[in-house]
Write a protein that holds these residues in place. Sequence first.
Motif, mmCIF file in Angstrom:
data_model
loop_
_atom_site.group_PDB
_atom_site.id
_atom_site.type_symbol
_atom_site.label_atom_id
_atom_site.label_comp_id
_atom_site.label_asym_id
_atom_site.label_seq_id
_atom_site.Cartn_x
_atom_site.Cartn_y
_atom_site.Cartn_z
ATOM 1 N N ALA A 116 74.561 72.971 37.215
ATOM 2 C CA ALA A 116 74.319 71.670 36.604
ATOM 3 C C ALA A 116 73.874 71.865 35.161
ATOM 4 O O ALA A 116 73.371 72.929 34.791
ATOM 5 N N LEU A 117 74.081 70.847 34.353
ATOM 6 C CA LEU A 117 73.670 70.908 32.952
ATOM 7 C C LEU A 117 72.920 69.638 32.580
ATOM 8 O O LEU A 117 73.255 68.545 33.036
ATOM 9 N N ASN A 118 71.903 69.791 31.729
ATOM 10 C CA ASN A 118 71.202 68.657 31.149
ATOM 11 C C ASN A 118 71.381 68.708 29.639
ATOM 12 O O ASN A 118 71.127 69.743 29.007
ATOM 13 N N ILE A 119 71.846 67.601 29.074
ATOM 14 C CA ILE A 119 72.174 67.554 27.653
ATOM 15 C C ILE A 119 71.426 66.392 27.011
ATOM 16 O O ILE A 119 71.498 65.252 27.495
ATOM 17 N N LEU A 120 70.711 66.677 25.939
ATOM 18 C CA LEU A 120 70.075 65.604 25.183
ATOM 19 C C LEU A 120 71.083 65.085 24.162
ATOM 20 O O LEU A 120 71.573 65.836 23.314
ATOM 21 N N VAL A 121 71.409 63.801 24.259
ATOM 22 C CA VAL A 121 72.361 63.169 23.345
ATOM 23 C C VAL A 121 71.598 62.163 22.492
ATOM 24 O O VAL A 121 70.960 61.243 23.022
ATOM 25 N N LEU A 122 71.658 62.345 21.187
ATOM 26 C CA LEU A 122 70.977 61.437 20.274
ATOM 27 C C LEU A 122 71.974 60.741 19.366
ATOM 28 O O LEU A 122 72.950 61.353 18.910
ATOM 29 N N GLY A 123 71.731 59.472 19.099
ATOM 30 C CA GLY A 123 72.428 58.756 18.047
ATOM 31 C C GLY A 123 71.477 58.658 16.874
ATOM 32 O O GLY A 123 70.385 58.090 16.995
ATOM 33 N N VAL B 243 69.442 61.412 28.122
ATOM 34 C CA VAL B 243 69.570 62.699 28.792
ATOM 35 C C VAL B 243 70.731 62.579 29.767
ATOM 36 O O VAL B 243 70.708 61.737 30.675
ATOM 37 N N VAL B 244 71.758 63.386 29.551
ATOM 38 C CA VAL B 244 72.953 63.362 30.403
ATOM 39 C C VAL B 244 72.870 64.533 31.375
ATOM 40 O O VAL B 244 72.848 65.699 30.954
ATOM 41 N N HIS B 245 72.812 64.219 32.670
ATOM 42 C CA HIS B 245 72.767 65.246 33.713
ATOM 43 C C HIS B 245 74.140 65.351 34.356
ATOM 44 O O HIS B 245 74.635 64.386 34.945
ATOM 45 N N LEU B 246 74.774 66.510 34.203
ATOM 46 C CA LEU B 246 76.078 66.770 34.815
ATOM 47 C C LEU B 246 75.881 67.587 36.074
ATOM 48 O O LEU B 246 75.171 68.602 36.053
ATOM 49 N N ASP B 247 76.497 67.162 37.174
ATOM 50 C CA ASP B 247 76.339 67.909 38.417
ATOM 51 C C ASP B 247 77.095 69.236 38.334
ATOM 52 O O ASP B 247 77.855 69.497 37.393
ATOM 53 N N MET C 92 66.571 71.288 28.546
ATOM 54 C CA MET C 92 67.783 70.761 27.912
ATOM 55 C C MET C 92 68.702 71.948 27.606
ATOM 56 O O MET C 92 68.389 72.792 26.760
ATOM 57 N N ASP C 93 69.822 71.998 28.305
ATOM 58 C CA ASP C 93 70.752 73.120 28.123
ATOM 59 C C ASP C 93 71.547 73.003 26.830
ATOM 60 O O ASP C 93 71.937 74.017 26.248
ATOM 61 N N HIS C 94 71.789 71.772 26.404
ATOM 62 C CA HIS C 94 72.547 71.557 25.171
ATOM 63 C C HIS C 94 72.016 70.340 24.436
ATOM 64 O O HIS C 94 71.272 69.521 24.987
ATOM 65 N N TYR C 95 72.443 70.237 23.187
ATOM 66 C CA TYR C 95 72.031 69.135 22.320
ATOM 67 C C TYR C 95 73.257 68.607 21.583
ATOM 68 O O TYR C 95 74.048 69.388 21.039
ATOM 69 N N THR D 148 84.238 65.297 15.875
ATOM 70 C CA THR D 148 83.494 66.355 15.192
ATOM 71 C C THR D 148 82.843 65.878 13.902
ATOM 72 O O THR D 148 81.873 66.477 13.441
ATOM 73 N N ALA D 149 83.366 64.808 13.298
ATOM 74 C CA ALA D 149 82.769 64.287 12.068
ATOM 75 C C ALA D 149 81.394 63.700 12.382
ATOM 76 O O ALA D 149 81.243 62.887 13.284
ATOM 77 N N GLY D 150 80.410 64.114 11.647
ATOM 78 C CA GLY D 150 79.071 63.591 11.888
ATOM 79 C C GLY D 150 78.423 64.149 13.133
ATOM 80 O O GLY D 150 77.465 63.572 13.641
ATOM 81 N N LEU D 151 78.948 65.272 13.668
ATOM 82 C CA LEU D 151 78.428 65.843 14.914
ATOM 83 C C LEU D 151 77.504 67.024 14.631
ATOM 84 O O LEU D 151 77.830 67.906 13.832
ATOM 85 N N THR D 152 76.354 67.022 15.280
ATOM 86 C CA THR D 152 75.424 68.157 15.243
ATOM 87 C C THR D 152 75.188 68.614 16.678
ATOM 88 O O THR D 152 74.975 67.778 17.557
ATOM 89 N N THR D 153 75.251 69.922 16.908
ATOM 90 C CA THR D 153 75.051 70.461 18.256
ATOM 91 C C THR D 153 74.132 71.668 18.206
ATOM 92 O O THR D 153 73.814 72.181 17.128
ATOM 93 N N ASP D 154 73.716 72.116 19.379
ATOM 94 C CA ASP D 154 73.052 73.413 19.447
ATOM 95 C C ASP D 154 74.105 74.499 19.245
ATOM 96 O O ASP D 154 75.312 74.230 19.258
#
Length: 351
Positions: free
Chosen positions: A86-93, A120-124, A186-189, A289-295
């Motif tokens: 499973a993954l937990n991802i913090l998604v911010l606008g 917070v998006v939790h993917l199974d 948080m596995d990803h951002y 991808t425009a305006g995208l920031t990730t870990d």
Amino acid sequence: MFLSVTGLDGNGDEGREAGRRTRALRIAGLALAGALVLGLGTAGWAYWHLNDNITGVDIDNALGDNRPPRPLSMPSPSAPALPGEALNILVLGSDSRSGRENQRLGGGDSAGARSDTAMVVHLDAGRTSATVVSIPRDTLVTRPSCPRPSGGSTAVAHHSMFNSAYAVGGPVCAVKTVESMTNVRMDHYLEIDFSGFAKLVDALGGVTVTTDEDIADEDSHLRLKAGTHHLDGTQALALARTRHGIGDGSDLGRIGLQQKLVKALLEQIAAQDLLTDPAKLYRVADAVTAGLTTDTGLDSLSELTRFGQSLRGLSASSVTTVTMPVVRAPSDPNRVVAEQPEARKLWESLR
């Protein structure tokens, strides 16, 4: 002699024809080679451009080991080809006003940025279902000490608004604050700004949403009658930012609209046949991808592509949207705090 001359003229014609065919083949070959080189060059430029769009932040290195543990890998015997954890991802606008387009869409030119939307998006483990938990930005939290991008650390802040974490310490502090209040790793951002969101919606051909009441918000400049509407990027962004024109004017009403948009975006993406339309696929990829920031685990086109492919089995109907349980803050009627034990039980279900 006549026959001899005639014979010589015939051989000359045949020779010239053969020469022309040879030259034509050479020209065709050179044209094909040129087209291949041009195609490869264009593809290479497109890859470089999309890859260059993405901003990466090394959150793992900045936060170190003082974090909630990663969940144990859970094999998925029913779908061994899919990811097994499973993954937990913090998604911010982000409401960043950097750049002319963000200033236009944000309605101002103030410096800095805040987290306008937090989920917070939790993917199974099988990537066939997901839970999206919205965190009201007006939630009062204890903001932990965070490393500053420019060096040093912020002080611990009690009874601080949740979205102040991003304002004082960027993505790193936003992640640390969420992990501190949830005890979930948080596995990803992922972060997208105003302009990137609007471009994504436009590249997809807009989104269709149904509103339950009339909307008239002077701040977001959105006016809609109750009912079903097909929105372009600017209108969809305005809907995501609307709060004063609906319900009691709090952030909770806006979260409901944002959750509608999440479902609408998933449905619109599923309806696109992008693999048969390379031009549209490029426009969508450029918008994403425009305006995208990730870990740093997702900060390349190849990594994002692999991540996207792992979500092939995820449909809008299998995504559950909820809001972190909150109650009005005793210290401030315009703020909320996590409602316990309900909030704690929700976060425990995502570990």
